[in-house]
Design a protein around this motif. Sequence first.
Motif, short mmCIF file in Angstrom:
data_model
loop_
_atom_site.label_atom_id
_atom_site.label_comp_id
_atom_site.label_asym_id
_atom_site.label_seq_id
_atom_site.Cartn_x
_atom_site.Cartn_y
_atom_site.Cartn_z
N LYS A 1 11.20 -0.67 -0.20
CA LYS A 1 11.23 -1.61 -0.47
C LYS A 1 9.30 -1.73 -0.51
N SER A 2 8.59 -2.18 -1.50
CA SER A 2 7.12 -2.51 -0.78
C SER A 2 6.43 -3.26 0.40
N TYR A 3 5.97 -3.25 1.05
CA TYR A 3 5.18 -4.22 1.73
C TYR A 3 3.74 -4.16 1.06
N PRO A 4 3.12 -5.11 2.32
CA PRO A 4 1.66 -5.61 1.92
C PRO A 4 0.64 -4.72 2.73
N ASN B 1 -2.55 1.01 0.38
CA ASN B 1 -1.16 0.12 0.47
C ASN B 1 -0.26 1.46 -0.82
N LEU C 1 3.37 3.42 0.46
CA LEU C 1 4.28 4.16 -0.37
C LEU C 1 4.57 5.05 -1.58
N GLU D 1 -6.37 -8.75 1.94
CA GLU D 1 -4.82 -8.23 2.55
C GLU D 1 -4.68 -7.87 0.84
N TRP E 1 -0.64 -6.52 -2.15
CA TRP E 1 0.27 -6.45 -2.54
C TRP E 1 0.83 -6.33 -3.93
N VAL F 1 8.37 -5.97 -3.47
CA VAL F 1 8.48 -7.51 -2.46
C VAL F 1 7.90 -7.84 -1.99
N GLY G 1 4.91 -10.25 -0.21
CA GLY G 1 4.09 -10.06 0.53
C GLY G 1 4.32 -11.77 1.19
N SER G 2 3.46 -11.85 0.05
CA SER G 2 2.77 -13.76 0.44
C SER G 2 3.13 -14.40 -1.63
#
Length: 250
Positions: free
Chosen positions: A2-5, A39, A43, A79, A81, A134, A136-137
């Motif tokens: 899963k991706s994440y920020p 980022n 990943l 940030e 994502w 996925v 993050g925001s």
Amino acid sequence: MKSYPGESTFIVRSGEIDYRGRATLPALVSYMQEAAWANTRDLGISMYDLLERGLTWVLQRMRVEMFRYPGHNDNITIETWASGRERVFLHRDFRIYNEERELLGQATSVWLVMDVVKRQLVSVPDFIIAVEVVPGSEPLPFAKGKLPQLQEAQQAQQMPIRWHDIDLNRHVTNTRYLQWALDTLPLQVLEQKQLRQIDIIFKAESMLGDTVVSAAAAADDSGHAYLHKLTSQESGKELVQAKTVWELES
């Protein structure tokens, strides 16, 4: 997976500010791309990971909205994502914060995958699809739809492509196009107004030795919006299309 920020921090340097002492938009876009790189590295889908497979990331579109610009020596956090995927279009969002966690700006972008030898876009490979998106925001509205066409240039400049305009993909780097588009505007706009929004579409690549013609014109009678078009002088091919929105300096 899963991706994440991801979050990256930067200090605004003296070579990245304008005469007001504030970060330029090309500098902020460069920070955003650096944050995206970090980022995607975490990943396992960074540009270096793609280059090992003969592929690379290319930025197709970016829409930026700035509420306030950071100044020299300010610490900012970006940030970023993965915010969605539509066929071959991979969306990535950004938010820019100062040390007090005040939102300074935000952006959404669209990325494609290119074969570095054939210089052709390809379908999203399985190892990237395997990274589940996925957000993050809350995702920003996707950058899509057409921009108004610039019909008749009011300002134009020629930009010969030099060695330091070229990036890792061996074509003109995105921030250089952005800089050329902005530099073409009248001096009174750059001195008296502040750039609030830009929507920029990267349509084709240009290489060392080409000359780019950057054209601009008012989008309407308000004096706050401008249309931009960058073309290859050699081939006549349209390289970049953009729209900028400005406000009077307060």
